[in-house]
Design a protein around this motif. Sequence first.
Motif, short mmCIF file in Angstrom:
data_model
loop_
_atom_site.label_atom_id
_atom_site.label_comp_id
_atom_site.label_asym_id
_atom_site.label_seq_id
_atom_site.Cartn_x
_atom_site.Cartn_y
_atom_site.Cartn_z
N ALA A 86 0.83 -1.21 0.00
CA ALA A 86 0.00 0.00 0.00
C ALA A 86 0.86 1.26 0.00
O ALA A 86 0.56 2.24 -0.70
CB ALA A 86 -0.93 -0.01 1.21
N LEU A 87 1.94 1.24 0.76
CA LEU A 87 2.84 2.40 0.79
C LEU A 87 3.53 2.57 -0.56
O LEU A 87 3.71 3.70 -1.04
CB LEU A 87 3.88 2.22 1.90
CG LEU A 87 3.37 2.42 3.32
CD1 LEU A 87 4.34 1.84 4.34
CD2 LEU A 87 3.11 3.90 3.61
N MET A 88 3.92 1.48 -1.19
CA MET A 88 4.53 1.55 -2.51
C MET A 88 3.56 2.14 -3.53
O MET A 88 3.94 2.92 -4.40
CB MET A 88 5.01 0.17 -2.95
CG MET A 88 6.22 -0.35 -2.18
SD MET A 88 7.72 0.59 -2.55
CE MET A 88 8.03 0.08 -4.23
N LYS A 89 2.29 1.75 -3.43
CA LYS A 89 1.28 2.30 -4.32
C LYS A 89 1.09 3.79 -4.06
O LYS A 89 0.94 4.59 -5.00
CB LYS A 89 -0.05 1.56 -4.11
CG LYS A 89 -1.17 2.00 -5.05
CD LYS A 89 -0.85 1.63 -6.49
CE LYS A 89 -2.00 1.99 -7.42
NZ LYS A 89 -1.67 1.68 -8.84
N GLN A 90 1.13 4.20 -2.80
CA GLN A 90 0.92 5.60 -2.43
C GLN A 90 2.04 6.50 -2.96
O GLN A 90 1.79 7.65 -3.33
CB GLN A 90 0.82 5.72 -0.91
CG GLN A 90 0.45 7.09 -0.41
CD GLN A 90 0.30 7.12 1.10
OE1 GLN A 90 1.03 6.44 1.82
NE2 GLN A 90 -0.65 7.89 1.59
N ILE A 91 3.27 5.98 -3.01
CA ILE A 91 4.40 6.82 -3.44
C ILE A 91 4.69 6.68 -4.93
O ILE A 91 5.58 7.36 -5.45
CB ILE A 91 5.68 6.51 -2.64
CG1 ILE A 91 6.18 5.08 -2.92
CG2 ILE A 91 5.43 6.72 -1.15
CD1 ILE A 91 7.49 4.74 -2.22
N GLU A 92 3.94 5.85 -5.62
CA GLU A 92 4.17 5.63 -7.05
C GLU A 92 4.20 6.92 -7.87
O GLU A 92 5.04 7.06 -8.77
CB GLU A 92 3.11 4.67 -7.60
CG GLU A 92 3.41 4.15 -8.98
CD GLU A 92 2.41 3.09 -9.42
OE1 GLU A 92 2.74 2.33 -10.35
OE2 GLU A 92 1.32 3.03 -8.85
N PRO A 93 3.32 7.92 -7.59
CA PRO A 93 3.35 9.14 -8.39
C PRO A 93 4.67 9.92 -8.30
O PRO A 93 4.95 10.76 -9.16
CB PRO A 93 2.20 9.98 -7.81
CG PRO A 93 1.30 8.99 -7.15
CD PRO A 93 2.21 7.93 -6.63
N PHE A 94 5.48 9.64 -7.28
CA PHE A 94 6.70 10.41 -7.07
C PHE A 94 7.95 9.71 -7.61
O PHE A 94 9.05 10.25 -7.53
CB PHE A 94 6.86 10.72 -5.58
CG PHE A 94 5.66 11.46 -5.02
CD1 PHE A 94 5.26 12.67 -5.55
CD2 PHE A 94 4.92 10.92 -3.98
CE1 PHE A 94 4.16 13.35 -5.05
CE2 PHE A 94 3.82 11.59 -3.47
CZ PHE A 94 3.44 12.81 -4.01
N HIS A 95 7.78 8.52 -8.15
CA HIS A 95 8.86 7.80 -8.85
C HIS A 95 10.18 7.78 -8.08
O HIS A 95 11.22 8.21 -8.59
CB HIS A 95 9.09 8.41 -10.23
CG HIS A 95 7.85 8.52 -11.06
ND1 HIS A 95 7.19 7.42 -11.57
CD2 HIS A 95 7.12 9.61 -11.44
CE1 HIS A 95 6.12 7.81 -12.24
NE2 HIS A 95 6.05 9.13 -12.18
N PRO A 96 10.17 7.28 -6.85
CA PRO A 96 11.43 7.20 -6.10
C PRO A 96 12.37 6.18 -6.73
O PRO A 96 11.94 5.24 -7.40
CB PRO A 96 10.99 6.74 -4.71
CG PRO A 96 9.74 5.95 -4.97
CD PRO A 96 9.06 6.67 -6.11
#
Length: 357
Positions: A86-96
């Motif tokens: 879920a955290l990975m999905k949440q930060i997906e827009p920021f392309h870390p």
Amino acid sequence: MQQGEGAPVKVQSANAGEAYETDAIIVGAGPVGLFAVFELGLLDLKSHLVDVLDRPGGQCAELYPEKPIYDIPALPVVTGQELTDALMKQIEPFHPTFHLQQMAESLERLPDGRFKLGTELGTTITAPVLVIAAGGGSFVPRKPKMDGLEAFEGKSVHYAVRQMERFRGRDIVVAGGGDSALDWVLNLQPIAKSTTLIHRRDDFRAAPHSVAKMRALVAEGKVRLEISELKGLVGADGQLSAVSCHTKEKGGYEIPCNELLAFYGLTMKLGPIANFGLNLNENLIPVDTEKFQTSEPGIFAIGDINTYPGKLKLILSGFHEGALMAQAAFKIARPGERLVFLYTTSSTDLQKKLGVS
């Protein structure tokens, strides 16, 4: 959130041995480090994460991916892997960008004030902000002292359960007397062909209700309990056929099995972070409670790695620390820009960044 819901988010990995520049370096890709990406991303700050593990998620993904967590706000129950996904999905827009299977080894402050972090594989990352979100440091399992152990590790000897299905229909032996050992005896017994618990004494450090459940299963003949010393491994080509045990009464004997799960606890090592020139207090990093900055300006510590009066080692505490850290990090990374505090519920700019407008 149901287990298996959605597809895992793809990890954007970097090439080892190359040089990178970014806004913030995050050492540690556990839940707190991942949420820091989100808070920094809302402020248009890009993040690179460094972690010695081979996947994001930290302890949640490595030690208890299928174990339920009950104290994450708004989620009555979530497994470690589900929380990570879920955290990975949440930060997906920021392309870390992730630098996995690499240990942060060196740190220097450049003449322009930025930090240059080097990894053991020769990767360098330069940024004005460094965030240490390394939990308790690097977690190393305490291994049983037995000859030939290495040949079985990762094949039929395990120190964590990453997929329960791996043990379906198998003859398993669980060694240990703490919460991890008892938890996995209880969780795996319904799917295993046979389950044996080995502990050197008939006294357990696990939660009383777990001990009571285990003893009930023993009484029902569903779990075999051996108060014994684990002495050796029997098998070939990395595959166990039995474990060797010893007691004063029985002498040496063997227990047939396909899999051994050894839970003798973990050793936490701060590692090279201890050489970053920061003030330390019993292997923890003291921080202020305004922005969770360390003794070195521009270096922040969030999550279990830090210490301050009233500190609670909870994931939700680390989330709070990450939010305040990001506000301070912006002022360092963007010294000439004005910071405007916005809410995701009402800001169309933030909603565009998140792809929800």
